[in-house]
Design a protein around this motif. Sequence first.
Motif, PDB file in Angstrom:
ATOM      1  N   TYR A   1       0.860  -1.189   0.000  1.00 36.58           N
ATOM      2  CA  TYR A   1       0.000   0.000   0.000  1.00 36.58           C
ATOM      3  C   TYR A   1       0.895   1.237   0.000  1.00 36.58           C
ATOM      4  CZ  TYR A   1      -3.902   3.034   1.537  1.00 36.58           C
ATOM      5  OH  TYR A   1      -4.874   4.001   1.638  1.00 36.58           O
ATOM      6  N   HIS A   2       0.897   1.989  -1.116  1.00 31.61           N
ATOM      7  CA  HIS A   2       1.695   3.218  -1.223  1.00 31.61           C
ATOM      8  C   HIS A   2       0.872   4.417  -0.774  1.00 31.61           C
ATOM      9  CE1 HIS A   2       5.142   1.471  -3.190  1.00 31.61           C
ATOM     10  NE2 HIS A   2       4.370   0.862  -4.076  1.00 31.61           N
TER      11      HIS A   2
ATOM     12  N   ASP B   1      15.254 -14.996  -3.637  1.00 34.46           N
ATOM     13  CA  ASP B   1      16.533 -15.553  -4.094  1.00 34.46           C
ATOM     14  C   ASP B   1      17.144 -14.662  -5.178  1.00 34.46           C
ATOM     15  OD1 ASP B   1      18.597 -17.372  -4.009  1.00 34.46           O
ATOM     16  OD2 ASP B   1      17.693 -18.727  -5.475  1.00 34.46           O
ATOM     17  N   GLY B   2      16.950 -13.365  -5.044  1.00 34.29           N
ATOM     18  CA  GLY B   2      17.387 -12.392  -6.037  1.00 34.29           C
ATOM     19  C   GLY B   2      16.309 -11.343  -6.216  1.00 34.29           C
ATOM     20  N   TYR B   3      16.654 -10.228  -6.864  1.00 33.40           N
ATOM     21  CA  TYR B   3      15.699  -9.138  -7.033  1.00 33.40           C
ATOM     22  C   TYR B   3      14.718  -9.468  -8.150  1.00 33.40           C
ATOM     23  CZ  TYR B   3      18.793  -6.535  -3.987  1.00 33.40           C
ATOM     24  OH  TYR B   3      19.536  -6.127  -2.912  1.00 33.40           O
ATOM     25  N   GLN B   4      13.420  -9.273  -7.875  1.00 33.51           N
ATOM     26  CA  GLN B   4      12.371  -9.637  -8.822  1.00 33.51           C
ATOM     27  C   GLN B   4      11.484  -8.426  -9.131  1.00 33.51           C
ATOM     28  OE1 GLN B   4      13.117 -12.469 -10.005  1.00 33.51           O
ATOM     29  NE2 GLN B   4      14.328 -13.381  -8.342  1.00 33.51           N
ATOM     30  N   ASN B   5      10.177  -8.589  -9.098  1.00 33.62           N
ATOM     31  CA  ASN B   5       9.252  -7.586  -9.622  1.00 33.62           C
ATOM     32  C   ASN B   5       9.098  -6.355  -8.721  1.00 33.62           C
ATOM     33  OD1 ASN B   5       8.817  -9.391 -11.693  1.00 33.62           O
ATOM     34  ND2 ASN B   5       7.009 -10.300 -10.740  1.00 33.62           N
ATOM     35  N   TYR B   6       8.749  -5.218  -9.373  1.00 32.15           N
ATOM     36  CA  TYR B   6       8.495  -3.949  -8.683  1.00 32.15           C
ATOM     37  C   TYR B   6       6.994  -3.731  -8.481  1.00 32.15           C
ATOM     38  CZ  TYR B   6      13.274  -2.295  -9.764  1.00 32.15           C
ATOM     39  OH  TYR B   6      14.633  -2.126  -9.858  1.00 32.15           O
ATOM     40  N   SER B   7       6.661  -3.002  -7.432  1.00 28.61           N
ATOM     41  CA  SER B   7       5.300  -2.502  -7.290  1.00 28.61           C
ATOM     42  C   SER B   7       5.122  -1.267  -8.171  1.00 28.61           C
ATOM     43  CB  SER B   7       5.008  -2.148  -5.828  1.00 28.61           C
ATOM     44  OG  SER B   7       5.856  -1.078  -5.408  1.00 28.61           O
TER      45      SER B   7
ATOM     46  N   THR C   1      -1.616   4.783  -5.499  1.00 31.46           N
ATOM     47  CA  THR C   1      -1.582   5.190  -4.095  1.00 31.46           C
ATOM     48  C   THR C   1      -2.967   5.040  -3.475  1.00 31.46           C
ATOM     49  OG1 THR C   1      -2.018   7.504  -4.685  1.00 31.46           O
ATOM     50  CG2 THR C   1       0.292   6.816  -4.518  1.00 31.46           C
ATOM     51  N   GLY C   2      -2.967   4.900  -2.152  1.00 31.89           N
ATOM     52  CA  GLY C   2      -4.230   4.819  -1.429  1.00 31.89           C
ATOM     53  C   GLY C   2      -4.996   3.548  -1.675  1.00 31.89           C
TER      54      GLY C   2
ATOM     55  N   VAL D   1       5.269   3.176   3.277  1.00 32.79           N
ATOM     56  CA  VAL D   1       4.538   2.147   2.564  1.00 32.79           C
ATOM     57  C   VAL D   1       4.117   1.092   3.589  1.00 32.79           C
ATOM     58  CG1 VAL D   1       6.631   0.842   1.989  1.00 32.79           C
ATOM     59  CG2 VAL D   1       4.577   0.527   0.602  1.00 32.79           C
ATOM     60  N   TYR D   2       2.940   0.510   3.387  1.00 25.78           N
ATOM     61  CA  TYR D   2       2.463  -0.561   4.257  1.00 25.78           C
ATOM     62  C   TYR D   2       2.555  -1.885   3.509  1.00 25.78           C
ATOM     63  CZ  TYR D   2       0.379   3.275   6.945  1.00 25.78           C
ATOM     64  OH  TYR D   2       0.182   4.425   7.676  1.00 25.78           O
TER      65      TYR D   2
END
Length: 541
Positions: free
Chosen positions: A100-101, A113-119, A124-125, A160-161
Amino acid sequence: MKRLLTFSVKRPLVAAVSLLPLAASAQIANADFESWSASGPDSWTTIDSGITVSQSNSLTYSGNAAATIDVLTGAQSDTDFRQSIAVEAGKNYEFSVWVYHTEGNLAARLYVDGYQNYSDDTLTGQWQKLSYSYTASTSKTIEVGLRFYDQAGFDGAERVYIDNFSPAATGSGGDGCSQNSGTFSLTTDNYGSETSWQISNSGGQQIVSGSGYASNTTTDTAVCLADGDYTLTVSDSYGDGICCSYGSGQYALVVGGQTLASGGQFVAQDVTSFSVGSTGGSGSDLSGYYSSADGLTGYALKTELYNIIRGHNTQTYSDLWTFYQSYGDDKYYENDGSILDFYSENPTGNDPYNFTAGADQCGTYSGEGDCYNREHAFPRSWFGGAVAPMNTDVHHVFSTDGYVNGRRSSFPYGEVGSASYVSANGSKLGNAISGLGYSGTVFEPIDAFKGDVARAYFYMATRYEANIANWETISAYGDAVLNGTDSQVFESWFLAMLKQWHAQDPVSQAERDRNDAAYSFQGNRNPFVDHPELVSEIWGN
């Protein structure tokens, strides 16, 4: 007071969050952030000084808590928030988390096990799900967590929550637990911070725990357990338990619909040993009084329980008054020595009125609070009237307000949709709720006593197995509940409701004490108070 009991869960079960001690499950501990201590959310590690982590009780995706992440610098150097879990070679795992941004100047990146997907920081909200499908190349330990990245407009302090991490091995039903799952429910007393609990395996390793609770609140924590032996320890640091001198606290551990442990009245600790997993035969380790039923399941188990509890010492109807005077006082809520009455007791506040044992026996009444009498939870008109031994069987005859007892009459218990009468403590009489499976008038006790009622009915179905099939046509209301067999006994709508009530309102200390008293009084016990898991062993989940 300590209890040392043993139970087993026979069937594969569903749902969960806690870390297993086996490599094949890949479960994230405290995945819903319900368990916290002074250092932060249990089982999680913060390794970057650029963030702070705190508990949120006001903004959550589900449950009572989420994690609040405050990012205080744009210069992070590693995964910020993580824990280690075991994965098994060749298995697929679906990892996800809800994010929750608040301002949109910060992105969360899932680490598996490594960097993956972004939000998507522009959303927002609102809650959004961040997920990644992972296949383990070898059996190993990996890290799972989140990393936070500043975006355009970052002002050096963004929030961020996060809530509900949910890994699930493919084929486990997508519920995050491929083993035995359940819930530990805790209602705290007036001093919630004194209460803590933990489940440990046979090697003494802590599997899941909780502490640092608020007062007079209810928290549900999901648990996921591999097949094996465990110990549940519920502790009170002050040494006076969680019920009933300073509030009405209680706890229950339910796995696969079976209540494996429950209570509230103890001193410093309440300890229960239990087992989960497929063991063959009955899921209960029955010994002593019930030893002849050990290893049985289904209706064969029910019949053997009948053989154990039949032939009790029949008492007179007047003897019930003596039982109530000796064993019917309220030591669990107000602890004031008054009669404990299902139809007037207010578990969370002051009772609307009180009855004095002996002095306030009915008698006549014109309204609530006039007197208490003998309520047949299983109405005696259903078995033909004042017929022994059913008429005086204390396992189903409770002390209750005479007027409310009269309003209940011989109507079936049920769930009310439209109430024509509501007692002072919230018990209801009225038309059955839509979808119940019965459309007539029903009486609904308050939630705190629904399990007591259900277990009294399971007792009646078992104790009177040799007679109950013949009771179906004696009364129209009895016909609505009974199906004319000595096996299932109840109509499907009523059985489903009883099982739900049994699961939702676990066995209380008051029931245990009353069961002991009934054994002294008439020489038999209610098996479903002693072993709540027998309900599902006989009638299914």
